[in-house]
Write an enzyme that holds these catalytic residues in place. Sequence first.
Site, PDB file in Angstrom:
ATOM      1  N   ASP A   1      -0.227  -7.427   1.309  1.00 46.71           N
ATOM      2  CA  ASP A   1       0.301  -6.287   1.486  1.00 46.71           C
ATOM      3  C   ASP A   1       1.768  -6.049   1.505  1.00 46.71           C
ATOM      4  OD1 ASP A   1       0.069  -3.345   1.490  1.00 46.71           O
ATOM      5  OD2 ASP A   1      -0.320  -3.258   3.610  1.00 46.71           O
TER       6      ASP A   1
ATOM      7  N   HIS B   1       0.938  -1.297   0.007  1.00 50.37           N
ATOM      8  CA  HIS B   1       0.130   0.068   0.100  1.00 50.37           C
ATOM      9  C   HIS B   1       0.935   1.367  -0.134  1.00 50.37           C
ATOM     10  CE1 HIS B   1       0.235  -0.312   4.434  1.00 50.37           C
ATOM     11  NE2 HIS B   1       0.426   1.141   4.311  1.00 50.37           N
TER      12      HIS B   1
ATOM     13  N   SER C   1       4.254   2.675   7.565  1.00 50.58           N
ATOM     14  CA  SER C   1       3.794   1.724   6.683  1.00 50.58           C
ATOM     15  C   SER C   1       5.400   1.124   6.076  1.00 50.58           C
ATOM     16  CB  SER C   1       3.316   2.516   5.672  1.00 50.58           C
ATOM     17  OG  SER C   1       1.864   2.668   6.232  1.00 50.58           O
TER      18      SER C   1
END
Length: 359
Positions: free
Chosen positions: A268, A221, A351
């Site tokens: 992911d 992502h 992230s």
Amino acid sequence: AAFALPPAIATALPAPPAAVTVKGPERKALIAEDIARLAAGPGPVRMAVGRPVAGDLQTLGAWSTLPDGRQAWQAVFRAATAEHLSLSFPEATLPMGAELWLESTDGGHALSRPLTHANARHGELWTPFVEGDELRAVLVIPAGTWAHLSLGQVHAGYRPFGAPPPQGSCNIDVVCPESEGWEEEIAAAAMYGMGGDYWCSGAMLANASGDETPLFATADHCGVRSGNVASMIVYWNYQSEDCGDLSGGRTDDWQTGASLRARISEADWTLVELDDAPDPAWQVSWAGWDRRDQATQSAVAIHHPGTDEKAISFEDDPTRVTDAYSDGANAAGTHIRVIDWDLGTTEGGSSGSPLFSED
């Protein structure tokens, strides 16, 4: 870092030309866009906005000849009130021996070393950022050679790197005593930018051969794709000097460029191979991994919250295998769920960072 251009070049250069000016960042509107974008789902943190500029070495800046016969080009770029600036050249060819130096015109910051032909191996060139709202670029090429740089954008930063108050105050600097025993894992984690504007965390990942191929893992992502992977700029050892500072880190240990190797969107996960192995002087390590699909007894995250200095977070309780963004246990799930952090936290910018088990 002080401007690293060799004095023999600096003293031989004429006065730089007038600045090429682009529109400064509109912070309020940009932050409102960011809030709306991230409300729709996770993604990278945007730190800058690209301002298109059409031109090349012949139409932007000015050339001069150095006493030793080398050719020097220099230009100045300005975006009023910007926190930092960087440049992107979608078309780039540099000869062997070329050096592209960047500095802020107020002398407050400069790249720790020049970009070279190796940084343009993909036929494009993306520069690390320089703090300040006015940037001087100096390109020096050997006599009798030729270079081509077609400028695409000036990236004007609207969020500062590492300026307090940055990340959440509960974050723990990796230089704090709590990180004892995790030094090698800390050395594997890094912050990176892509496309000049967007930023995430990631980590160097060992392969089964243990041959130190520069494989780098991050989150899907974060948006690394085949079309933008060459724009990656990885920053190693960006961390506070003293425990509790949550700021003051150096961004001198950078490298550019990568190639996409794998994407698994349902997990992911993204894997790239960096163009070069990190400089041995940076003491980067390669993280291990565990392919078993099982929960762990505890967990440690090493990350760059809000793209600020490297932090470490601890979960002392068992994790849970779940579906993506779910709390409910599912043995066939694709994700490991941290129920709640006992020390530290994670936030935007974290992230793509590695999650380590007790092993």
